[in-house]
Design a protein around this motif. Structure first.
Motif, PDB file in Angstrom:
ATOM      1  N   GLN A 132      19.480  57.227 -15.387  1.00 41.58           N
ATOM      2  CA  GLN A 132      18.728  56.081 -15.878  1.00 41.58           C
ATOM      3  C   GLN A 132      19.597  55.137 -16.709  1.00 41.58           C
ATOM      4  OE1 GLN A 132      15.246  55.395 -15.065  1.00 41.58           O
ATOM      5  NE2 GLN A 132      16.164  56.769 -13.546  1.00 41.58           N
ATOM      6  N   TRP A 133      20.821  55.564 -17.044  1.00 41.75           N
ATOM      7  CA  TRP A 133      21.727  54.712 -17.803  1.00 41.75           C
ATOM      8  C   TRP A 133      23.156  55.198 -17.608  1.00 41.75           C
ATOM      9  CZ3 TRP A 133      24.571  57.211 -21.606  1.00 41.75           C
ATOM     10  CH2 TRP A 133      24.074  58.446 -22.033  1.00 41.75           C
ATOM     11  N   ALA A 134      24.086  54.294 -17.899  1.00 47.13           N
ATOM     12  CA  ALA A 134      25.511  54.631 -17.818  1.00 47.13           C
ATOM     13  C   ALA A 134      26.255  53.836 -18.882  1.00 47.13           C
ATOM     14  CB  ALA A 134      26.067  54.317 -16.439  1.00 47.13           C
ATOM     15  N   THR A 135      27.343  54.406 -19.371  1.00 45.49           N
ATOM     16  CA  THR A 135      28.164  53.762 -20.389  1.00 45.49           C
ATOM     17  C   THR A 135      29.627  53.830 -19.974  1.00 45.49           C
ATOM     18  OG1 THR A 135      26.628  54.323 -22.186  1.00 45.49           O
ATOM     19  CG2 THR A 135      28.901  53.820 -22.807  1.00 45.49           C
ATOM     20  N   VAL A 136      30.325  52.701 -20.074  1.00 43.72           N
ATOM     21  CA  VAL A 136      31.761  52.649 -19.828  1.00 43.72           C
ATOM     22  C   VAL A 136      32.450  52.402 -21.166  1.00 43.72           C
ATOM     23  CG1 VAL A 136      33.652  51.485 -18.637  1.00 43.72           C
ATOM     24  CG2 VAL A 136      31.444  51.757 -17.490  1.00 43.72           C
ATOM     25  N   VAL A 137      33.286  53.349 -21.599  1.00 45.07           N
ATOM     26  CA  VAL A 137      33.999  53.244 -22.870  1.00 45.07           C
ATOM     27  C   VAL A 137      35.466  52.927 -22.594  1.00 45.07           C
ATOM     28  CG1 VAL A 137      34.598  54.362 -25.047  1.00 45.07           C
ATOM     29  CG2 VAL A 137      32.454  54.950 -23.904  1.00 45.07           C
ATOM     30  N   SER A 138      35.945  51.778 -23.061  1.00 47.02           N
ATOM     31  CA  SER A 138      37.354  51.432 -22.946  1.00 47.02           C
ATOM     32  C   SER A 138      38.127  52.078 -24.087  1.00 47.02           C
ATOM     33  CB  SER A 138      37.541  49.916 -22.996  1.00 47.02           C
ATOM     34  OG  SER A 138      36.980  49.286 -21.867  1.00 47.02           O
ATOM     35  N   LEU A 139      39.247  52.716 -23.756  1.00 48.59           N
ATOM     36  CA  LEU A 139      40.125  53.328 -24.749  1.00 48.59           C
ATOM     37  C   LEU A 139      41.387  52.468 -24.822  1.00 48.59           C
ATOM     38  CD1 LEU A 139      39.818  57.070 -23.614  1.00 48.59           C
ATOM     39  CD2 LEU A 139      38.333  55.787 -25.166  1.00 48.59           C
ATOM     40  N   PRO A 140      41.559  51.673 -25.880  1.00 48.93           N
ATOM     41  CA  PRO A 140      42.715  50.765 -25.949  1.00 48.93           C
ATOM     42  C   PRO A 140      44.020  51.495 -25.687  1.00 48.93           C
ATOM     43  CG  PRO A 140      41.200  50.328 -27.746  1.00 48.93           C
ATOM     44  CD  PRO A 140      40.705  51.566 -27.083  1.00 48.93           C
ATOM     45  N   ARG A 141      44.905  50.860 -24.926  1.00 48.43           N
ATOM     46  CA  ARG A 141      46.163  51.518 -24.561  1.00 48.43           C
ATOM     47  C   ARG A 141      47.047  51.771 -25.775  1.00 48.43           C
ATOM     48  NH1 ARG A 141      49.374  46.564 -21.512  1.00 48.43           N
ATOM     49  NH2 ARG A 141      49.428  45.120 -23.269  1.00 48.43           N
ATOM     50  N   ASP A 142      46.830  51.025 -26.874  1.00 52.35           N
ATOM     51  CA  ASP A 142      47.627  51.202 -28.090  1.00 52.35           C
ATOM     52  C   ASP A 142      46.967  52.154 -29.078  1.00 52.35           C
ATOM     53  OD1 ASP A 142      49.470  49.397 -27.051  1.00 52.35           O
ATOM     54  OD2 ASP A 142      48.532  47.673 -28.008  1.00 52.35           O
ATOM     55  N   SER A 143      45.980  52.928 -28.638  1.00 53.62           N
ATOM     56  CA  SER A 143      45.338  53.916 -29.511  1.00 53.62           C
ATOM     57  C   SER A 143      46.347  54.982 -29.922  1.00 53.62           C
ATOM     58  CB  SER A 143      44.158  54.575 -28.791  1.00 53.62           C
ATOM     59  OG  SER A 143      43.169  53.640 -28.448  1.00 53.62           O
ATOM     60  N   TRP A 144      46.447  55.246 -31.226  1.00 58.45           N
ATOM     61  CA  TRP A 144      47.380  56.238 -31.760  1.00 58.45           C
ATOM     62  C   TRP A 144      46.654  57.576 -31.838  1.00 58.45           C
ATOM     63  CZ3 TRP A 144      52.404  55.376 -32.091  1.00 58.45           C
ATOM     64  CH2 TRP A 144      53.218  56.269 -32.788  1.00 58.45           C
TER      65      TRP A 144
END
Length: 486
Positions: A132-144
């Motif tokens: 009934q729902w979906a979430t797309v989470v972006s993980l920044p490429r510069d995440s330490w």
């Protein structure tokens, strides 16, 4: 040729890279004629087009085998080991969307000097168990983040380290395992930092991205100001307009000419573009040839894990998306802050806020979140990172220390907290500092978050310390207190 036979026939090790996963003939042909189009930043757009397009009722099943044969599979299971997060709730899925930023061949026009293959784009797509729902989470490429030891093949394992999350792909592939090993190390890194069990992955070559957009007849975007970016080959006027494939590609790449030039803002623009692509596919009444052209372009760009591999599984995803209520697909970026706040010399990277734990805890429990990554809860209730009710305020003891240099701020803040129902310990002064922080001992994060919320503070100011009781919280007021509403 059957799928099993195709794998056996063309995925033989090449002499140049022992132990590496060799290319399929399709990969070799595509890379030979269109290396310059292989950027990862908009790869999820092809996933979106695929899952919505291939499920269309007008798709002729005579083309099924052709589309199925376009897809390349890779087995990462053996490289992930046994020490993994618990399974997702029954029916829920977490899919890692991964892409590399190779500068091989004519890709060099996008930047010189890059010799490793990093994950330029890294996202997690969560599909709810009830679809009934979906979430797309972006993980920044510069995440330490912490990067665990990864299987390099030949009995070798990399050493655990700490660095940018996009380097995990390079670490994994450094042993010659190509996409398979790189994806496996990226997945291990995502799992260890989020606690999410990654059920599937997609590595997506965007060679078909422009064809997807052009087959749709373009996508509508509204630009608040004119955009001119020579690095992205982009020159667009202000206002609402339809972008063709080349323009959409440039808009997704553009960075330095827009906003503050950060990758965080570029992620936001990419998410706007992906939303526009999803909306365009949903609104258009496409004929069978157009549906096929979209599906063909999308499937040519996919490498997926063997469990997901094949068009039938992707058709299942398409049907899931089609049955999902409108507007129940949420794009967001993991909450983060500049690492320079912790390490002043680091101006390039970001650190995930403590509120990211709340986001991932919700997804682990298959609970929806809002566009800020906060779990959706009943109004008037409090949240803790594990989804349970926050502790009662009268069970939390707060000590306020004044590091702002402004006389009386500690006593004033302690009075506010007491009036809000917290217990307060004697306040005092401490060495000066710029940022206001809320500190807690082992197990005390729910209490600290409750205090931060009561003071109108962001969750990113909540920091753990090695000592102290779970019910004891310390607020250190920095010189920024006035801008934080204290």
């Amino acid at each position: 040729m059957s799928r099993a036979r195709r794998s056996a026939a063309v995925r033989q090790p090449g002499p140049a890279s022992p132990g590496a996963l060799p290319r399929t003939r399709r990969e070799a042909r595509i890379r030979a004629r269109s290396r310059h189009r292989r950027r990862a930043w908009t790869k999820a757009g092809i996933v979106g087009a695929l899952v919505l397009v291939v499920g269309g009722g007008s798709l002729a099943y005579a083309f099924y085998d052709k589309l199925d044969g376009n897809i390349t599979t890779a087995d990462v299971t053996s490289s992930l080991g046994d020490d993994r997060p618990a399974d997702s709730p029954a029916g829920a899925l977490n899919i890692a969307l991964i892409g590399s930023d190779s500068r091989d061949g004519t890709n060099g026009r996008y930047g010189k000097g890059l010799t490793t293959h990093n994950s330029d784009t890294l996202m997690v797509l969560h599909l709810s168990a009830d679809r009934q729902w979906a979430t797309v989470v972006s993980l920044p490429r510069d995440s330490w983040v912490d990067i665990p030891g990864c299987d390099l093949g030949g009995g070798k394992t990399s050493k655990p380290t700490r660095g940018k999350i996009n380097s995990a792909f390079a670490v994994g592939s450094s042993g010659g395992g190509g996409v398979t090993s790189g994806a496996a190390c990226s997945i291990k890194t995502v799992e260890s930092n989020t606690g999410l069990r990654i059920d599937h992955f997609m590595e997506i070559d965007f060679s078909g991205f422009k064809e997807v957009v052009n087959a749709l007849g373009g996508v509508e975007m509204c630009l608040p100001k004119a955009v001119k970016d020579t690095k992205a080959s982009l020159d667009l006027p202000a206002g609402c307009q339809k972008l063709n494939g080349e323009q959409a590609l440039g808009y997704a790449r553009a960075r330095y000419s827009l906003g503050d030039g950060s990758d965080i803002q570029r992620i936001g623009r990419q998410q706007q573009l992906l939303t526009a692509i999803f909306a365009t596919v949903q609104k258009k009444k496409l004929d069978a040839p157009a549906m096929y052209r979209l599906a063909d372009a999308a499937t040519k760009s996919l490498t997926v894990d063997t469990k997901l591999g094949g068009l039938s599984a992707l058709l299942g995803l398409a049907q899931d998306f089609q049955s999902m209520p409108k507007d129940n697909l949420t794009f967001l970026t993991v909450p983060n802050y500049p690492r320079s706040l912790d390490v002043p010399s680091d101006k390039a990277n970001v650190v995930w806020k403590s509120s990211a734990k709340e986001l991932f805890a919700a997804l682990r429990a298959d609970k929806p979140v809002d566009k800020e990554g906060r779990p959706l809860v009943t109004p008037g209730t409090s949240r803790s990172p594990d989804g349970s009710a926050a502790p009662q305020r009268d069970s939390i003891t707060v000590t306020v220390l004044n590091a702002s240099g402004t006389t009386g701020k500690a006593a004033e803040t302690a009075g506010k907290l007491a009036g809000a129902g917290f217990r307060t310990a004697p306040s005092g002064n401490t060495a000066g500092q710029r940022q206001t922080v809320v500190r807690y001992g082992p197990g005390g994060e729910p209490a600290a978050l409750a205090v931060a919320t009561a003071l109108g503070l962001d969750a990113d100011v909540v920091r753990e310390q090695s000592t102290g009781a779970a019910s004891a919280v310390t607020v250190v007021l920095g010189t920024d207190h006035s801008s934080l509403g204290l």
